[in-house]
Design an enzyme around this catalytic site. Structure first.
Site, PDB file in Angstrom:
ATOM      1  N   ASP A  16       0.844  -1.194   0.000  1.00 39.97           N
ATOM      2  CA  ASP A  16       0.000   0.000   0.000  1.00 39.97           C
ATOM      3  C   ASP A  16       0.884   1.250   0.000  1.00 39.97           C
ATOM      4  O   ASP A  16       1.701   1.424   0.909  1.00 39.97           O
ATOM      5  CB  ASP A  16      -0.864  -0.067   1.271  1.00 39.97           C
ATOM      6  N   ILE A  17       0.690   2.113  -0.969  1.00 44.44           N
ATOM      7  CA  ILE A  17       1.553   3.307  -1.066  1.00 44.44           C
ATOM      8  C   ILE A  17       1.332   4.255   0.113  1.00 44.44           C
ATOM      9  O   ILE A  17       2.240   5.003   0.480  1.00 44.44           O
ATOM     10  CB  ILE A  17       1.346   4.026  -2.418  1.00 44.44           C
ATOM     11  N   VAL A  39      -6.115   4.474  -5.985  1.00 43.10           N
ATOM     12  CA  VAL A  39      -5.045   4.927  -5.088  1.00 43.10           C
ATOM     13  C   VAL A  39      -5.274   6.379  -4.663  1.00 43.10           C
ATOM     14  O   VAL A  39      -4.930   6.769  -3.532  1.00 43.10           O
ATOM     15  CB  VAL A  39      -3.669   4.711  -5.751  1.00 43.10           C
ATOM     16  N   ASP A  40      -5.876   7.179  -5.506  1.00 42.82           N
ATOM     17  CA  ASP A  40      -6.195   8.580  -5.189  1.00 42.82           C
ATOM     18  C   ASP A  40      -7.101   8.644  -3.952  1.00 42.82           C
ATOM     19  O   ASP A  40      -6.820   9.384  -2.993  1.00 42.82           O
ATOM     20  CB  ASP A  40      -6.892   9.191  -6.418  1.00 42.82           C
ATOM     21  N   SER A 123      -2.034   4.905 -14.175  1.00 41.04           N
ATOM     22  CA  SER A 123      -2.962   4.643 -15.304  1.00 41.04           C
ATOM     23  C   SER A 123      -3.425   3.197 -15.474  1.00 41.04           C
ATOM     24  O   SER A 123      -4.253   2.934 -16.346  1.00 41.04           O
ATOM     25  CB  SER A 123      -2.365   5.108 -16.655  1.00 41.04           C
ATOM     26  N   GLY A 125      -5.160   1.202 -13.492  1.00 41.24           N
ATOM     27  CA  GLY A 125      -6.384   0.800 -12.812  1.00 41.24           C
ATOM     28  C   GLY A 125      -7.589   1.303 -13.586  1.00 41.24           C
ATOM     29  O   GLY A 125      -7.883   0.841 -14.696  1.00 41.24           O
ATOM     30  N   TYR A 127      -8.014   3.887 -15.311  1.00 42.06           N
ATOM     31  CA  TYR A 127      -7.696   4.459 -16.626  1.00 42.06           C
ATOM     32  C   TYR A 127      -7.350   3.411 -17.681  1.00 42.06           C
ATOM     33  O   TYR A 127      -7.197   3.761 -18.860  1.00 42.06           O
ATOM     34  CB  TYR A 127      -6.594   5.513 -16.508  1.00 42.06           C
TER      35      TYR A 127
END
Ligand code: AR6
Length: 177
Positions: A16-17, A39-40, A123, A125, A127
């Site tokens: 996890d970032i 993630v955003d 990009s 996921g 996108y």
């Protein structure tokens, strides 16, 4: 996986970032910098409202470019918000735009004095960018940057699932040869 590259190190981790204690983490944002899913959403949830407030003040970011904010309650010191391309089949400049995400994020990190940087897989996921192709571009751009710059000297890919990790591991192994 950890590989020396140019003046630094490229590291791949499965995880996890939002948990990465590095100088900067790179968010897969949208052009409005409005928050979102993936993630955003995870970064804004874990970091708290100050990140979105800073994003609102910046106002937006074109596809292929990157902006920087603080990191609120996250263990990282900064969040770099890069806007990846939406995949439309590959004939709409997607590869150049994705390369620009990595390049502009690394340059912005360097210009802000960051020594360590962790990327999500931009990009691939919501996108829809095919991960094998995206991984090759990411590793190529990171290696090119590390060959020509002293910092950030640690560049980590924080990859959320095994399939994505395996794609980046294959790209990094190919880059080494
Ligand atoms: N840590 C690391 N990686 C993660 C995490 C996490 N906590 N959560 C998801 N991923 P995506 P995109 C992975 O969809 O394709 C948002 O709504 C995920 O599994 O987050 O660039 C934005 O606001 C995938 O491998 O980003 C934009 O509108 C990777 O992160 C849009 O989605 C990227 O998936 C951006 O879409």
């Amino acid at each position: 996986m950890r590989v020396e590259s140019g003046n630094g190190v490229i590291e791949l981790v499965l995880g996890d970032i939002t948990k990465q204690a590095v100088d900067g983490i790179v968010n897969a944002a949208n052009a409005a910098l409005a928050g979102g899913g993936g993630v955003d959403g995870a970064i804004h949830r874990a970091g708290g409202p100050s990140i979105l407030e800073e994003c609102r003040a910046i106002g937006g970011c074109p596809t292929g470019q990157t902006v920087i904010t603080g990191a609120g309650r996250l263990p990282a010191k900064h969040v770099l918000h890069t806007v990846g391309p939406v995949w439309h089949g590959g004939g709409h400049g997607e590869a150049d735009l994705l390369a620009s995400c990595y390049k502009t994020a690394l340059e912005l990190a360097r210009d802000n004095g960051l020594k360590s940087l962790a990327f999500a897989s931009i990009s691939t996921g919501i996108y829809g960018y095919p991960v094998t192709q995206a991984a090759a571009i990411a590793i190529r751009e990171i290696a090119a940057f590390l060959a020509g710059n002293d910092h950030p000297s640690l560049v980590r890919m924080a990859l959320f699932d095994q399939h994505t990790y395996d794609a980046y591991a294959a790209a990094l192994s190919a880059q080494e040869q």
